[in-house]
Design a protein around this motif. Sequence first.
Motif, PDB file in Angstrom:
ATOM      1  N   THR A 253       1.941   6.340  -3.295  1.00  0.00           N
ATOM      2  CA  THR A 253       1.402   5.054  -2.869  1.00  0.00           C
ATOM      3  C   THR A 253       1.398   4.120  -4.079  1.00  0.00           C
ATOM      4  N   HIS A 254       1.525   2.810  -3.825  1.00  0.00           N
ATOM      5  CA  HIS A 254       1.605   1.819  -4.898  1.00  0.00           C
ATOM      6  C   HIS A 254       2.757   2.157  -5.848  1.00  0.00           C
TER       7      HIS A 254
ATOM      8  N   GLN B 279       4.909  -2.390  10.148  1.00  0.00           N
ATOM      9  CA  GLN B 279       3.778  -1.479  10.067  1.00  0.00           C
ATOM     10  C   GLN B 279       3.425  -0.895  11.427  1.00  0.00           C
TER      11      GLN B 279
ATOM     12  N   THR C  48       2.293   4.520   4.034  1.00  0.00           N
ATOM     13  CA  THR C  48       2.410   3.187   3.448  1.00  0.00           C
ATOM     14  C   THR C  48       3.875   2.853   3.189  1.00  0.00           C
TER      15      THR C  48
ATOM     16  N   GLU D 279       6.611   1.588   1.020  1.00  0.00           N
ATOM     17  CA  GLU D 279       6.721   1.487  -0.435  1.00  0.00           C
ATOM     18  C   GLU D 279       8.022   0.860  -0.906  1.00  0.00           C
TER      19      GLU D 279
ATOM     20  N   SER E 279       1.447   9.068   3.032  1.00  0.00           N
ATOM     21  CA  SER E 279       0.199   8.450   3.501  1.00  0.00           C
ATOM     22  C   SER E 279       0.437   7.369   4.544  1.00  0.00           C
TER      23      SER E 279
END
Length: 276
Positions: free
Chosen positions: A33-34, A223, A145, A147, A143
């Motif tokens: 993540t991130h 999303q 997300t 990316e 997770s």
Amino acid sequence: MKIYKTKNAAILEYEGELYTKRVSDWDQFLNRTHLFSSLKDELSTFETYNGAIEEESLLKPMGTQEIWASGVTYMRSKTARMEESKKAGGGTFYDRVYDADRPELFFKATAQRTADPLGKVRIRKDSGWDVPEPELALLISSSGTIEGYTVGNDMSSRSIEGENPLYLPQAKTYEGCAALGPCIYITEGPISPETKIELQISRNGSVVFNDAIAINQMKRKHQDLVDYLFRECNFPNGCFLMTGTGIIPPDEFTLQSGDEISISIEHIGTLTNTVA
């Protein structure tokens, strides 16, 4: 920021400079993540890369992640699917899914069945009507997300899917049925909705088809597709999700062996493959 994959290393392009780092586990390297801030923070562990990025040395930018795909996310795709399947009595299926809350999602490919940049994609021997589907593909962490983004080629047998919608897995999943690349575009925020996708198909040195569309023509939000995919599926190493196509060659067109398929997406680059 862009990440390119070579045999033993990652090449990172950031603010006009190139960096490299040996990567032994691409599942772990990508599944964070991130991801943008994480790579930026560890930039000091990369070496400066003084060479040029040679397309011939690039591999599909993935580890063992599965590739999934979305269908009927653009109006043009809905219209084409309805037309090709109406003789089989399935024309209304695509109309319904386009307007439904639940999207069409399906398993597309493993890494084994996915071609590298400049690699060969395939058309089925038992199909007489085949097209590439140029798509924006999402890199999704375990997770759930988003990316990063890459270029995806969702090879499709329209004759098999049109014969009966229940044949979709055979029309979509086979050896050489997909391609990803040339890199993963990593951003701090969502990709611009004005981003354009362009498809060009060349045969014997001449362009036989060319078209483009902006991703803001998609009906569904990225999303939302991810949320549905992760409702009852776990992806320990993350996954890729192709988000559908809005570019459909005319009904009289079908791919032939030797055709060159080039899919370009702004900010990411061009994915080129030859039909085996």
